[in-house]
Write a protein that holds these residues in place. Structure first.
Motif, PDB file in Angstrom:
ATOM      1  N   PHE A 118       0.797  -1.214   0.000  1.00  8.09           N
ATOM      2  CA  PHE A 118       0.000   0.000   0.000  1.00  8.09           C
ATOM      3  C   PHE A 118       0.839   1.278   0.000  1.00  8.09           C
ATOM      4  O   PHE A 118       0.286   2.374   0.057  1.00  8.09           O
ATOM      5  N   ASP A 119       2.168   1.150  -0.057  1.00  9.70           N
ATOM      6  CA  ASP A 119       3.034   2.326  -0.001  1.00  9.70           C
ATOM      7  C   ASP A 119       4.304   2.091  -0.807  1.00  9.70           C
ATOM      8  O   ASP A 119       5.402   2.410  -0.370  1.00  9.70           O
ATOM      9  N   GLY A 120       4.150   1.513  -1.979  1.00 10.20           N
ATOM     10  CA  GLY A 120       5.304   1.154  -2.797  1.00 10.20           C
ATOM     11  C   GLY A 120       5.558   2.182  -3.878  1.00 10.20           C
ATOM     12  O   GLY A 120       4.966   3.256  -3.881  1.00 10.20           O
ATOM     13  N   PRO A 121       6.414   1.793  -4.812  1.00  9.26           N
ATOM     14  CA  PRO A 121       7.163   0.537  -4.840  1.00  9.26           C
ATOM     15  C   PRO A 121       8.362   0.592  -3.900  1.00  9.26           C
ATOM     16  O   PRO A 121       8.930   1.645  -3.659  1.00  9.26           O
ATOM     17  N   ARG A 122       8.712  -0.607  -3.394  1.00 10.43           N
ATOM     18  CA  ARG A 122       9.862  -0.708  -2.491  1.00 10.43           C
ATOM     19  C   ARG A 122      10.196  -2.174  -2.235  1.00 10.43           C
ATOM     20  O   ARG A 122       9.371  -3.039  -2.476  1.00 10.43           O
ATOM     21  N   PRO A 123      11.392  -2.442  -1.714  1.00  5.54           N
ATOM     22  CA  PRO A 123      11.717  -3.813  -1.297  1.00  5.54           C
ATOM     23  C   PRO A 123      10.956  -4.141  -0.020  1.00  5.54           C
ATOM     24  O   PRO A 123      10.795  -3.273   0.853  1.00  5.54           O
ATOM     25  N   ARG A 124      10.476  -5.359   0.071  1.00  4.50           N
ATOM     26  CA  ARG A 124       9.697  -5.798   1.231  1.00  4.50           C
ATOM     27  C   ARG A 124      10.160  -7.179   1.677  1.00  4.50           C
ATOM     28  O   ARG A 124      10.812  -7.902   0.923  1.00  4.50           O
ATOM     29  N   THR A 125       9.769  -7.527   2.887  1.00  2.00           N
ATOM     30  CA  THR A 125      10.006  -8.876   3.405  1.00  2.00           C
ATOM     31  C   THR A 125       8.696  -9.405   3.970  1.00  2.00           C
ATOM     32  O   THR A 125       7.792  -8.640   4.301  1.00  2.00           O
ATOM     33  N   PHE A 126       8.612 -10.732   4.034  1.00  2.00           N
ATOM     34  CA  PHE A 126       7.536 -11.362   4.781  1.00  2.00           C
ATOM     35  C   PHE A 126       8.079 -12.665   5.326  1.00  2.00           C
ATOM     36  O   PHE A 126       9.138 -13.149   4.909  1.00  2.00           O
ATOM     37  N   TYR A 127       7.384 -13.212   6.306  1.00  2.00           N
ATOM     38  CA  TYR A 127       7.850 -14.409   6.989  1.00  2.00           C
ATOM     39  C   TYR A 127       6.831 -15.532   6.865  1.00  2.00           C
ATOM     40  O   TYR A 127       5.632 -15.286   6.808  1.00  2.00           O
ATOM     41  N   ILE A 128       7.361 -16.756   6.859  1.00  2.00           N
ATOM     42  CA  ILE A 128       6.519 -17.949   6.918  1.00  2.00           C
ATOM     43  C   ILE A 128       7.022 -18.797   8.078  1.00  2.00           C
ATOM     44  O   ILE A 128       8.228 -19.009   8.223  1.00  2.00           O
ATOM     45  N   LYS A 129       6.096 -19.258   8.891  1.00  2.00           N
ATOM     46  CA  LYS A 129       6.425 -20.103  10.042  1.00  2.00           C
ATOM     47  C   LYS A 129       5.498 -21.301  10.031  1.00  2.00           C
ATOM     48  O   LYS A 129       4.272 -21.151  10.005  1.00  2.00           O
ATOM     49  N   GLY A 130       6.056 -22.498  10.025  1.00  2.00           N
ATOM     50  CA  GLY A 130       5.266 -23.717  10.071  1.00  2.00           C
ATOM     51  C   GLY A 130       5.019 -24.170  11.487  1.00  2.00           C
ATOM     52  O   GLY A 130       5.897 -24.057  12.353  1.00  2.00           O
ATOM     53  N   LEU A 131       3.829 -24.673  11.732  1.00  2.00           N
ATOM     54  CA  LEU A 131       3.448 -25.207  13.020  1.00  2.00           C
ATOM     55  C   LEU A 131       2.980 -26.651  12.778  1.00  2.00           C
ATOM     56  O   LEU A 131       2.000 -26.869  12.076  1.00  2.00           O
TER      57      LEU A 131
END
Length: 134
Positions: A118-131
């Protein structure tokens, strides 16, 4: 295991399908039964699950969010000038939890997992965690 993924957004506002990245994580981690959490650590980006068959759905969602939260408003007070991005990100939420059964994401036929910029363009990260089920 926690995995950090990077992506670059290309538009001011866009929804990027990350479903295959999450599927790859599930397979690489050997997660058979449990869930995955997909999380955005940003205050102006979010994570959602929605239709991935028709790209017009993403267009319509972004259009409507712009109508509800216009980029400029005379009563906004945030000094950076991106109050609309914060509102949109809070509306989408920072994370989604998806059930995993027999090594597969439990998603509806038309569902996909989206990183919402919602505030790009830019480099971003996200995380994935398995349970994993015990």
């Amino acid at each position: 295991m926690l995995r950090k993924l990077e992506l670059s957004t290309n538009e001011h506002a866009e929804m990027i399908d990350v479903t295959e990245k999450v599927r790859t994580y599930v397979k690489e981690e050997g997660l058979d039964h449990g869930a995955v959490i997909v999380y955005s650590p940003h205050t102006t980006a979010g994570i959602t699950v929605n239709e991935n068959a028709d790209p017009n759905v993403q267009h319509d969602m972004l259009m409507r969010l712009d109508e509800v939260y216009p980029w400029e408003h005379e009563k906004y007070r945030h000094a950076e000038g991106n109050s609309a991005s914060h509102l949109k990100a809070s509306t989408m939420g920072t994370e989604q939890t998806i059930i995993v059964e027999q090594g597969e994401l439990v998603l509806g036929t038309w569902q996909g997992i989206y990183f919402c910029e919602f505030d790009g363009p830019r480099p971003r990260t996200f995380y994935i965690k398995g349970l994993s089920d015990v």
